[in-house]
Design an enzyme around this catalytic site. Structure first.
Site, short mmCIF file in Angstrom:
data_model
loop_
_atom_site.label_atom_id
_atom_site.label_comp_id
_atom_site.label_asym_id
_atom_site.label_seq_id
_atom_site.Cartn_x
_atom_site.Cartn_y
_atom_site.Cartn_z
CE LYS A 1 -8.52 5.47 11.71
NZ LYS A 1 -8.48 3.86 12.07
CB CYS B 1 5.55 0.21 3.45
SG CYS B 1 6.79 0.62 4.73
CD GLU C 1 6.56 8.54 5.42
OE1 GLU C 1 6.97 7.73 4.68
OE2 GLU C 1 7.01 9.64 5.57
N GLY D 1 -0.06 4.68 5.58
CA GLY D 1 -1.12 3.70 4.92
C GLY D 1 -1.17 3.74 3.40
CB SER D 2 -3.65 2.24 1.09
OG SER D 2 -4.65 3.01 1.46
CB THR D 3 -1.05 5.15 -2.84
OG1 THR D 3 0.24 4.60 -2.59
CG2 THR D 3 -0.93 6.33 -3.72
CD GLU E 1 1.58 -1.40 -1.03
OE1 GLU E 1 0.66 -1.02 -1.12
OE2 GLU E 1 2.57 -1.28 -0.28
#
Ligand code: NAD
Length: 488
Positions: free
Chosen positions: A180, A289, A255, A233-235, A392
């Site tokens: 996806k 990133c 990641e 993606g995001s944390t 971030e």
């Protein structure tokens, strides 16, 4: 309007619900395509296809899987122009960047893992310890077998590059997959489907389902036929996936975000450090990133470094991403632009000095006036503990903190919840080794940035992720070890 489709069983198919989301061109701000808003029904259909394909694909000799993936890589190369145009249009990144990095790297990902599965060595252990009561001699060999249907979820900043970084090791090792891409940048994944079929990869091996995280991504993570999930993606989303997958005892690779320090010592080659710091801060409008978003500069060289950075920023001209002369494009979306602008406003309200940028560009080509542009921005004077320094931003914004000693540099570098990457510029070898040992980061660069050897472990510690990608790490993630012990 271009209408995209899911790719299941080597067919482009509409979503079961018939619902679509608009996709915007960041350079203009206008909607130009629509992407399926898939849900559990579409994920279920993809999972069925992937499960049907698994026995045949996993039994296909590695040499044949490899041949098909090399062919897919060749097709990506052959379609470089159209894929690069699509990637640039979808993301707002300069066409030259998509042509020279994103698309070639996607082909390289397939070639790398197509080669890797031909050259791996197995694991073997000879047992000669006396067992309880009697001596024992045995031989152990470890089989590694594909896990089944892999769930692969990727973000918008490097769309085809990061999706192919997951698909390639998953299918090279004999898994089938449901991939996806981000719903914000789905176009090159849609195009990849046609190339998969053209390459002759059997139906059901690579399925691509589009949609948002809530109804599509979560359905992939929760589907009982998916034993392993690889997510970039995001944390925040990574935390949810870790817990949902944990409940179901699935394997996960995460990641996640970064807030990467870029440290410049006075003994460094300062010209090289400044040029690299500029690339690390502003490549892809700071939406990488690995970006060096926190510059830590020894106080004695701060004026020179700042002058060099400001001179370099003068050469970054926000412009139409489709123009080959443009070296600085648009941010990916209006909400993201508003987030970045809001953080700079917060820095301003905290009394920071904005050395450059801090606003949308004053002039843009007529076609781009409604686009999501923001100038490269350099900020200093913030308390190192404030949220602007610790969280971030993922945009064209870099902060600077001065330091006086190695200990201070290290403590500033490690003062964040993230631990993805760090760069150190120094000519002192002992200092470089000492810092490499003590920095909290999974990827450390000395006198360089973004040098990527695909064989090395890639990923972060702390809030930047769980597990590693790249080389043997990826091959291990996508395979289940089975030890066979033979008594002699
Ligand atoms: P995001 O987490 O919002 O979305 C990433 C993907 O997850 C998208 O495909 C999205 O649809 C999907 N998703 C969202 N919610 C989900 C859910 N509940 N279940 C399953 N899937 C879900 O991230 P983004 O905004 O697309 O990307 C930016 C982030 O990605 C930044 O934090 C950046 O640092 C990070 N990133 C990390 C790396 C790395 O290698 N560590 C590389 C690139 C980007």
């Amino acid at each position: 309007m271009l209408r995209l489709a899911n790719f299941i069983d080597n067919q482009h198919v509409p979503p079961a619900s018939g619902d679509y989301l608009d996709v915007f061109e960041p350079a203009t701000g206008a909607a130009y395509s629509s992407v399926p808003l898939s849900d559990g029904a579409d994920v279920g259909r993809a999972a069925d296809a992937a499960q049907r394909a698994f026995p045949g694909w996993s039994a296909t000799p590695a040499s044949e899987r490899s041949r098909l993936l090399f062919r897919l890589a060749d097709l990506i190369d052959a379609n470089l122009d159209s894929l690069a145009e699509a990637e640039s249009r979808d993301t707002g990144k300069p066409i030259t960047l998509a042509r020279s990095v994103d698309i070639p790297r996607s082909a390289t990902n397939f070639r790398f893992f197509a080669g890797a599965v031909l050259h791996g060595a197995g694991e073997f252990h000879e047992t000669d310890q006396p067992a309880v009561g009697a001596p024992l001699h045995a031989l152990n060999y470890t089989l590694r077998r594909p896990r089944g249907v892999a769930g692969l979820i990727s973000p918008w900043n490097l769309p085809l590059y990061l999706l192919s970084w997951k698909i390639a090791p998953a299918v090279a090792t004999g898994n089938t997959c449901i991939a996806k891409p981000s719903e914000v940048t789905p176009l090159t994944a849609h195009m990849l489907g046609s190339l998969v079929a053209q390459a002759g990869i059997p139906p059901g091996v690579i399925n691509i389902v589009h949609g948002d995280g809530r109804s599509c991504g979560s359905a992939i993570v929760e589907h009982p036929a998916v034993p392993a999930v690889s997510f970039t993606g995001s944390t925040g989303v990574g935390r949810w996936i870790a817990s949902a997958a944990g409940q179901r005892l699935k394997r996960v690779s995460l990641e996640l975000g970064g807030k990467n320090p870029f440290i410049i010592f006075p003994d460094a080659d300062l010209d090289a450090a400044i040029a690299t710091a500029l690339r690390a801060a502003f490549t892809n409008q700071g939406q990488v990133c690995l970006c060096g978003s926190r510059l830590l500069v020894h106080r004695s060289v701060l004026p020179r470094v700042l002058d060099g950075l400001l001179a370099g920023v003068g050469n970054l001209r926000p412009g139409d991403p489709s123009d080959p002369a443009t070296n600085f494009g648009a941010l990916v979306s209006r909400p993201h632009l508003e987030k970045v602008a809001g953080i700079v406003d917060l820095a301003r309200s905290l009394g920071a000095t904005i050395h450059c940028g801090g606003r949308p560009p004053a002039s843009l080509p007529a076609r781009c006036r409604g686009g999501f542009f923001y100038e490269p921005t350099i900020i200093s004077g913030l308390d190192p503990t404030c949220s602007v320094e610790r969280d971030e931003i993922f945009g064209p914004v870099v902060t600077i903190q001065p330091f006086d000693t190695d200990e201070e540099a290290l403590s500033l570098a490690n003062a964040t919840d993230y631990g993805l990457a760090a760069s150190v510029f120094t000519s002192n070898l002992s200092r470089a080794h000492r810092l490499a040992e003590q920095l909290h980061a999974g990827v450390i660069w000395i006198n360089c940035w973004m040098v990527r050897d695909l064989r090395t472990p890639f990923g972060g510690m702390k809030a930047s992720g769980v597990g590693r990608e790249g080389g043997a790490e990826a091959l291990r993630f996508f395979t289940e070890p089975r030890n066979v012990c033979i008594r002699i």
